[in-house]
Design an enzyme around this catalytic site. Sequence first.
Site, PDB file in Angstrom:
ATOM      1  N   GLU A  88       0.824  -1.215   0.000  1.00  0.00           N
ATOM      2  CA  GLU A  88       0.000   0.000   0.000  1.00  0.00           C
ATOM      3  C   GLU A  88       0.860   1.267   0.000  1.00  0.00           C
ATOM      4  O   GLU A  88       0.833   2.056   0.950  1.00  0.00           O
ATOM      5  CB  GLU A  88      -0.942   0.002   1.192  1.00  0.00           C
ATOM      6  CG  GLU A  88      -1.946  -1.138   1.147  1.00  0.00           C
ATOM      7  CD  GLU A  88      -2.902  -1.137   2.333  1.00  0.00           C
ATOM      8  OE1 GLU A  88      -2.651  -0.424   3.319  1.00  0.00           O
ATOM      9  OE2 GLU A  88      -3.905  -1.861   2.266  1.00  0.00           O
ATOM     10  N   GLU A 143      -6.307  -8.406  -0.047  1.00  0.00           N
ATOM     11  CA  GLU A 143      -6.694  -8.384   1.370  1.00  0.00           C
ATOM     12  C   GLU A 143      -8.147  -7.990   1.511  1.00  0.00           C
ATOM     13  O   GLU A 143      -8.630  -7.094   0.810  1.00  0.00           O
ATOM     14  CB  GLU A 143      -5.911  -7.304   2.143  1.00  0.00           C
ATOM     15  CG  GLU A 143      -4.444  -7.510   2.266  1.00  0.00           C
ATOM     16  CD  GLU A 143      -3.787  -6.379   3.073  1.00  0.00           C
ATOM     17  OE1 GLU A 143      -4.493  -5.595   3.738  1.00  0.00           O
ATOM     18  OE2 GLU A 143      -2.560  -6.275   3.005  1.00  0.00           O
TER      19      GLU A 143
END
Length: 677
Positions: free
Chosen positions: A153, A306
């Site tokens: 991220e 995720e």
Amino acid sequence: MSARGRFAPGQVLFGGDWSPEQWDPATWDEDLELMRRARVNTVTLGVFSWSSLEPTEGAFVTDWLDEILERLAAAGIGFFLATPTASPPPWFTRAYPDALPVRADGTRLTHGSRDTYAISAPAYREAARRITRRLAERYGRHPGLRGWHLHNEYGTLDHGPHAERAFQVWLAQRYGTIEALNQAWTTAFWSQGYASFAEITPPRATQYLPNPAQAIDFRRFSSDEMLAAMIEQREELRAAGSTAPVTTNFMLPTWNHLEQWSWAEQEDVVSLDHYLDTVGPDAEAHVAYGADLARSWSGGPWVLMEQNATGIRLDGRTLGKGASRMLRHCLGYIARGSQSSLFFQWRQSAGGSEQWHGALVPHAGGESRVFESVMRLGEVLERLAPVTALPADGPLIAAEVAILWHADGWWALETPDLPSSHLSYSAEVRATHRSFHRAGIPVDFVAPLADLSAHRLLVVPAQYPLSDAQVAWLEEYVHGGGELLVTYLSGLSDEHLRVAIGGYPGRLRDLLGVRGEELLPLPAGRRVQLSDGSVVEEWTELLTATDAEVLATYTHDGLAGLPAITRARRGAGHATYVSAGWTQESRDAHLAALAAELGIAPTLPGAAEAGLEAVRRRGDGVEHLFLLHHGAAPVTVRGNGQDLLSGASARDGLRLEPGGAVVLSLAPETPIHLLED
Ligand code: GAL
């Protein structure tokens, strides 16, 4: 379909982030046994393992990872290997304090959490390349390696001295001369004229408002700078001979520091971390939104890297999702192109900052309701392997509606002192997508300048800045027969956030056939009605129609009788302007009516009204119709298809109970009907 849209692992990847470095070998044994029971076929390793892999500078310790990979290979489980660069270890911070990020207010962050890196710091970039190279040399040809998960991220903004220098270089490349920058940034305002690029800083704490053009350029620069760091890592892998697919995990929905279209071009497969922010029925709409974005960025299949296995975090509380819903969510992502159901994380941590975050193996262990549902999910996903095959050509989902997405719109609405500070790009885009979702109509997101030949309707929500090329693209689309719908806050400025003067929305005035004189946000909570019965909130405008037809007028205060919604004919197409903020219900009604007028049908007529989500995913000579029943009463469908999950045929009717799901395998374009109960 683009080359990067060809990721086809032959099965639905199922598993999650596994952090064996947090556990002892006895727990590893138990983990592998539980993975076998749940039919896990993929784990993600190493995401935050830097200090375990390189505990002191240049000294690498990989025995534990070697052993883990041996055990995984014996169990037939593949893995994504992360580069651990999102979390530099304490030794790094101590040795290179200049590589810690600095906030806009001058605070230099320190280790003790994660994501503390200054992306432009040479020491950080070098250390990141070194650990990447090391991992690539050791594991880059491992047969179990499904792909590289670069970093995690990307998203730390740095306002420090390294960023300052890199920002200056980026600006010099973008503008060429300081005069061009002064012009673009309107630096004559408040005496900001720069004599050279060397005088420019990242936006930092200032006495009063910062320059909006500087602010948005810094966001663009930061995205480009992080992308350059990711590309460096990819090049290290390739130089070491690893040909495994490369991805980095994007994140939705909270913040947005990346311009996803340019990033996706540099990846072999797009991956997404998606965390729901609502527990009501909107959670299902949110799944669809995240999945449609990821598929669109990818141009084909993608990887859900995720999601939370058990909870939805809302207003400071972690609320339970429930097993049936969890399963329908997994199917909702796969229906829209995901090749995986991967989770954060495999085993719930006993300590550390996220010890209360949900996991596939909860603190209670394998003897638990959560793990029972994980085993059931594993069984279901195994049966979905045929879904992951890709069509020889054409898209995964045939959508005739497109929604424009670009990070510039998001960043523009985050600049301070707009006419209202209650504006949100993502809320506006999501509301638009939600309307089509509620109508059961498939949607693609598109980048500016995209090929729109498959899309009969293009919606442009809140795209505040538009460049000349983007305006020309919209004009060409409409003249060529496209139906364009533009909502307020679009086309107000050029790419430097300079307002196009002479009437709003200046960049699109001619195309829309309107001229706005005043932007008039409504007070908090006020709703007003338009002449067509629709209700609006947040925003109105004083507008005249130059040569557009008026579809609805305002009825309140000083705007009564003036145009609110207009539609102009241009060439073979139309351009509609919605100058006010529709409530969700009004938006739903209008967009569904417009789609119907254009002959754009829902995937399964009548389904959405019954709470049945229907998505057709195209495969190799076959289609898969996902039917996810979120409604309250049983429904029955009929047609020539067979459920991959139960084996049942729908030829004589197949009944879905509330909470149920089927995935029908069909010959392409086979009709399926919803029967009246
Ligand atoms: C993600 C992140 C994971 C974990 C998760 C918790 O954004 O990649 O490492 O922190 O959030 O929801």
